[in-house]
Structure formats: structure tokens, C-alpha cells
Design an enzyme around this catalytic site. Structure first.
Site: not given
Ligand code: F6R
Length: 622
Positions: A502, A101
Site C-alpha cells: 500500500e 461526506n
Molecule cells: C491498511 C489499512 C486498511 C484498514 C481498513 C479497515 O493499512 O489501514 O486496510 O485497516 O480499511 O479500516 P478500519 O480499521 O478503520 O475499519
């Protein structure tokens, strides 16, 4: 993005690997694969483009027996989703296999050099470079007859030599053809966890595959490498040599990573919100002092009192929560807040003074832009706090302090319970900062009482699920939606629109309701519903005027209103009721019907709700 699993011990490895890949599929789902060493000493490699179910079909025809193996589910970065580009990748002529990854930035130069050495590449990925590079380093190691007696030193040496040449990020596991008694895992900027079992070890890129197998887990830190046999785990740091590792207790069960009777993880997680809000509040309300209390500030009340500005940074839904936090903190604490997209903040150069605190908000704790933005702010000397859900993820390890959401695993790609938990935690921060400043004891008491009522209000909002489903059926064929709200509910409008686009692929825009007159109103027609978020509050009458402007132009209106709002009910085509709540908490309640609306529309349209196209949970590429 992408998920990694590994196993070594007495079980049939592939059973754990495939189950683990299913649990990690939310991190990437365009191709997958497994490699094992068979009991007769062969490498079995099975990989394919498509979902894990496709891999299972392949495995039914071409089994991969053995009690040691690695697996991967991919979200493509370098090279399209195809059988060739799926992991694991062989190094040399099948001397070893690697799952990876992350992103290797200098892979082109290394690939060129390895091609000059005679290595032949099968894929367009940056990851295959790692496999051949380790092989090339291994060939330079002194031969050892009894590798176990030599503590796998030559293997470790080869992996370390290879890693030292990589620029970028990795979480990776290496399986060696000749040495099935060991797996080597390493991380830099991409998470990796080792689960400790009874004479067996599990490896995964997050804890979800381990639930139900072991509750003893070890988080690898950046620049650490794990030498994993069935009976032993050794952790070696790049600079410090062998280091002691802490064994943590996994705080969730197998049921937490299963759908639990719901059709989709997203719906399950929407319905988990009353408990999620309860969990984020638990132990953090100080009744005696009429404030909230947090263990993770790592700053004294005096330092916090001296702040003159907060910059919040995040992406996507977490950024929307930041906007809610801005309204909450500015209202309750009168402390200026700016909310920056992490992807912008990392390259901008905002003026910073000694009174600036940065708060990074993230569900996964792995979002590459958020990580880069917080590092840039730390470089400028700002203290950075994190608000995060995933325990042991990268961002909490790098921030100077912070708070966990305790929302439990969020597996649906569309974030739901993380958002409401983030907004609740930010409301508690607003209370804390307010009490450090001008908020009185009785105002603090009042806010505590309102926060305590929240879980029940979330529960009440969920009761309208059937009604929201009928509304979804009515509008599911529309191809454009507007989401309109003001003040605290402007971020909710953005979040409602994001949820819809989305998972249902419908074009949706969120706007401050009054702004739509300045352009977007041109979109309004009988096929473009406007979703108004308009609970009672200081701007209610203003939003009502905006609603009338839409109705006057023939646009259908769905209104999210407080229970008993007959005024709005008369004008709107459809209403969804929510319980009344103080304005600074409204987004936590008003977002719930919007999550349900997006969910049901996506289901009616036949979309894959938990795994929407082109997306993956945890955006670890910038
Ligand atoms: C929308 C969603 C994304 C995340 C974004 C940030 O439903 O899940 O927009 O909010 O990719 O992700 P985190 O919060 O994990 O940093």
C-alpha cells in the site's frame, strides 16, 4: 473518506479551515475547497483539484476573507478529481454552499427532477444535488424578515425537507449567502463533530482539527441536525425535535495530530506503539482474579460463558488483527472463532445459533462494510461487540458493547499502532474467555505478566530501526516480495505484505510458509526476496525447512528471528532480531520490523508514505 470543516466566530475563518483541512487530509486528498461569506456580504468560493497545498496557492491569489466558512477535502467517488467536482458546491444561483461526506444513492432521480425545475449542474457529484435540493426547498419556505428571531426556522425546515428526500449517507454543512450568522450541519451515517469555543463554534468530520482550539466537543448522532451560531448550538433530532446535547472532553492535544519531529505520521505512529500498547492494557488487568477486566461487554459472565462461537468481522489490517485474535482465543480459551471479511459477511448468510457473538474490529469506526456487516448480524439477533480506536465514531454507537483501543489519532493511511493495539486487546479477551473456561489461576497470572512485559519488548524491537533501514536500501529496487510465516505469524505475513504494497506500490504476497510450495514458489528468483517471520516456537523447525526450500531456489531471504538465533542467521541473507515473546503475543512484536521495512522501502522509492495513491483513511464507501 473526505473531510469537512466549518467555522463561525470572531476569527478569520479560512485560517482554521485550511489548518483543519491539513489535519483531515489523510481522509482524502484529491481535491479541496473553502467557501466564506466576506465582510461585504459576498460568497468567496475557492476550490481546486490536488492537495491542500494547491488550495493554499489559490487562496494566496484569491483570498476568502470572513469569519464564517466551510471547507472540504475530497476522496473522489462520483466524478473524477477536478476543480468542478471539488466541494463546496453552490445551491441555486449561489444562495447557499454545501460540503458533504457520504454517498447519495438516489441522486440521479433527484438531479433529473431538479434539472426539470431549471437547476443547472456544474459537477458530476452526488453532493451538488444536495445543494440545489436545499435551495429548492428553501424557495418553498415562507419568507421571514428576521431569520435570527425566527430561530432560523425556515432554513432548518428547508434542510430537513431536503434531507428527508435523500437515500444514502451524509455528514454535511450548509452556509447561506444571506444568513452568515448561522451554519447548519447534519449527519446520517457519516460523522460530524461540533467544537464549542468561547463565542465561536467549530465543525469537523473528526476531532483532529479541533485539537488546540477547544477541548469541548459534541458528537452529532444520526438524524441530528445542528443549528450553529457563534454563541449558540442547538441540536434538533429528525423525530424528537430539539434535544439536549452532551459536551464531551476532547482527549488529545494538538501535538497528537502533528508529526512531532518525525518525517511522516506513519513513522511517528510506529514509534508510538510502546505507549499505545501500554494504554490499551491500562486498567484492564485484574491481578487478584488473574484475568482481564472490561467495562464494555454489556453481557453477563454467564452469557459470555454460554457462548460457543465468535465471528470476528473487519477489513484490511483490522481483519489481519482478527486472524491473530482467532489464534489467540482458540489457543487460550478453546472457543471456536471465525474471521470474516466484512464485505463478504454482509452479503453471506452464515448459520447462526444462540451461542454466537460477533466482534467488529475497526480503527476508524466508520468503515462502511464493517458497519453493514454488524448491522446484518444484529438483524439476525446476534450480540455485536466493537473494538475501535476513534471515540464517538459510528460503529461504537451501533454495537451492543465494546472496547476502545486508546491508541490516539492514527493519521498515516497505513495502519500501524491500531494493529498492535487490536492484537493486544484481543490477547486480553483471549485471557478473559480462557479464565471463564479452563485456564487456571496460575496460567492467568503468567499471561498477565507476559502482557505487562509487552510495551518494553515493543520498545526493544524499535531499536533495530537503523538496521532495517539498511536492509530496505538493499532491496528497495525489487518489484516482488513474498512474506511467509506460520500459525500466529501467518497473519503477520499478510500484514507485512499489505504494508509494503500500500505505501511502496511493490507487489507483495503474504502466505502461510508451507503453502508456498503449492504455487507461489514459482515466483522465487534472485530478485524476489522472501521475508520469513520465524521467531522461536512450535513451528520454528518447519519454517526453517521452508526457508531452505527458498534458498535452494536462489531466492534472497530476510528473516525476522529471535535475538541470538545463529541457526537462521547462517542461512538467511539478512536477519532482523526481535526479543523472544510467547507465541500468542508474537505478532505484536514481529510486525514492527515489517512496518519499518515497508516504511523505509517506500521512502527510498520516493513514495508519499502518509498519503499513498488511490487510498484514504476510513473507507466509508462500500
Ligand atoms: C491498511 C489499512 C486498511 C484498514 C481498513 C479497515 O493499512 O489501514 O486496510 O485497516 O480499511 O479500516 P478500519 O480499521 O478503520 O475499519
Amino acid at each position: 473518506m473526505c473531510g469537512i470543516v466549518g467555522y463561525i466566530g470572531p476569527r478569520d475563518a479560512v485560517e482554521f479551515l485550511v489548518m483543519g483541512l491539513h489535519r483531515l487530509e489523510y481522509r482524502g486528498y484529491d481535491s479541496s475547497g473553502v467557501a466564506t461569506i466576506t465582510p461585504d456580504g459576498r460568497f468567496a468560493l475557492v476550490k481546486t483539484a490536488g492537495r491542500i497545498s494547491q488550495l493554499e496557492k489559490r487562496l494566496a491569489d484569491t483570498p476568502a476573507p470572513g469569519s464564517v466558512g466551510i471547507g472540504h477535502t475530497r476522496w473522489a467517488t462520483h466524478g473524477n478529481p477536478s476543480d468542478e467536482n471539488a466541494h463546496p458546491h453552490f445551491g441555486g444561483d449561489g444562495e447557499l454552499a454545501v460540503v458533504h461526506n457520504g454517498v447519495i444513492e438516489n441522486y440521479r432521480a433527484i438531479k433529473q427532477r431538479l434539472e426539470n425545475e431549471g437547476y443547472v449542474f456544474q459537477s458530476a457529484t452526488d453532493s451538488e444535488v444536495i445543494a440545489h435540493l436545499i435551495d429548492s426547498c428553501l424557495k418553498r419556505q415562507p419568507p421571514v424578515e428576521d431569520m435570527a428571531a425566527a430561530d432560523f426556522g425556515p432554513l432548518v425546515g428547508a434542510v430537513q425537507l431536503a434531507l428527508a428526500q435523500l437515500r444514502g449517507t451524509y455528514g454535511l454543512v450548509v452556509l447561506f449567502h444571506q444568513w452568515p450568522e448561522v451554519l447548519i450541519a447534519a449527519r446520517l451515517g457519516s460523522p460530524l463533530i461540533v467544537g464549542v469555543g468561547d463565542n465561536e463554534h467549530f465543525i469537523a468530520s473528526d476531532a483532529s482539527p479541533l485539537a488546540g482550539f477547544t477541548d469541548k466537543i459534541v458528537y452529532l448522532a444520526d438524524n441530528e441536525l445542528a443549528v450553529v451560531t457563534a454563541s449558540e448550538l442547538r441540536v434538533i433530532h429528525r423525530d424528537q425535535g430539539q434535544v439536549n446535547h452532551n459536551v464531551h472532553v476532547l482527549d488529545f492535544q494538538a501535538a497528537d495530530v502533528a508529526k512531532g519531529g518525525f518525517d511522516h505520521f506513519m513513522l511517528k505512529e510506529i514509534f508510538e506503539q510502546p505507549e499505545a500498547v501500554e494504554n490499551v492494557l491500562r486498567g484492564r488487568l485484574d491481578h487478584d482474579a488473574a484475568t482481564s477486566k472490561f467495562g464494555g461487554f454489556n453481557l453477563t459472565p454467564q452469557q459470555l460463558r454460554a457462548l460457543n462461537r465468535i465471528i470476528m468481522t473487519a477489513c484490511g489490517t483490522s481483519w489481519h488483527a482478527g486472524l491473530v485474535g482467532e489464534y489467540q482465543i482458540e489457543t487460550l480459551a478453546r472457543l471456536p472463532v471465525e474471521v470474516e471479511y466484512a464485505s463478504e459477511l454482509r452479503y453471506s448468510n452464515p448459520p447462526i445459533d444462540n451461542g454466537t457473538l460477533v466482534i467488529a474490529i475497526t480503527q476508524s469506526g466508520e468503515t462502511a462494510d464493517t458497519l453493514a456487516a454488524l448491522r446484518e448480524m444484529q438483524r439476525k439477533g446476534c450480540p455485536v461487540l466493537g473494538i475501535c480506536n476513534v471515540v464517538g465514531s459510528t460503529i461504537p454507537q451501533e454495537t451492543d458493547g465494546g472496547f476502545y483501543l486508546r491508541a490516539g489519532p492514527e493519521i498515516g493511511v497505513a495502519s500501524t499502532k491500531a494493529f498492535t493495539s487490536q492484537c493486544t486487546l484481543l490477547a486480553m479477551l483471549a485471557l478473559y474467555f480462557g479464565r471463564l473456561r479452563h485456564l487456571s489461576f496460575s496460567a492467568g497470572k503468567q499471561i498477565i505478566a507476559e502482557l505487562q512485559d509487552l510495551p518494553d519488548k515493543v520498545r526493544q524491537s524499535l531499536k533495530h530501526n537503523d538496521q532495517v533501514r539498511s536492509i530496505a536500501e538493499k532491496y528497495a529496487k525489487c518489484n516482488n516480495f513474498l512474506y511467509l510465516g506460520r500459525q500466529f505469524n501467518f497473519p503477520t505475513a499478510l500484514e507485512g505484505a499489505l504494508k509494503l504494497k500500500e505505501i511502496s506500490y511493490i507487489h507483495a504476497e503474504g502466505y502461510p510458509a508451507a503453502e508456498m510450495k503449492h504455487g507461489p514458489i514459482a515466483l522465487v528468483d534472485k530478485n524476489t526476496p522472501s521475508v520469513f517471520i520465524m521467531p522461536r516456537g512450535q513451528v520454528y523447525d518447519k519454517v526453517m525447512s521452508n526457508l531452505q526450500e527458498i534458498k535452494a531456489r536462489g531466492g534472497p531471504v530476510i528473516a525476522v528471528v529471535c535475538e541470538g538465533d545463529t541457526e537462521a542467521a547462517e542461512l538467511a541473507d539478512d536477519i532482523i532480531e526481535i526479543p523472544a515473546v510467547e507465541e500468542y503475543l508474537q505478532p505484536i512484536i514481529t510486525v514492527i520490523p515489517l512496518q519499518l521495512l515497508a516504511y523505509h522501502i517506500a521512502v527510498v522509492r520516493g513514495c508519499d508514505v502518509d498519503k499513498p495513491r488511490n487510498l484514504a483513511k476510513s473507507v466509508t464507501v462500500a
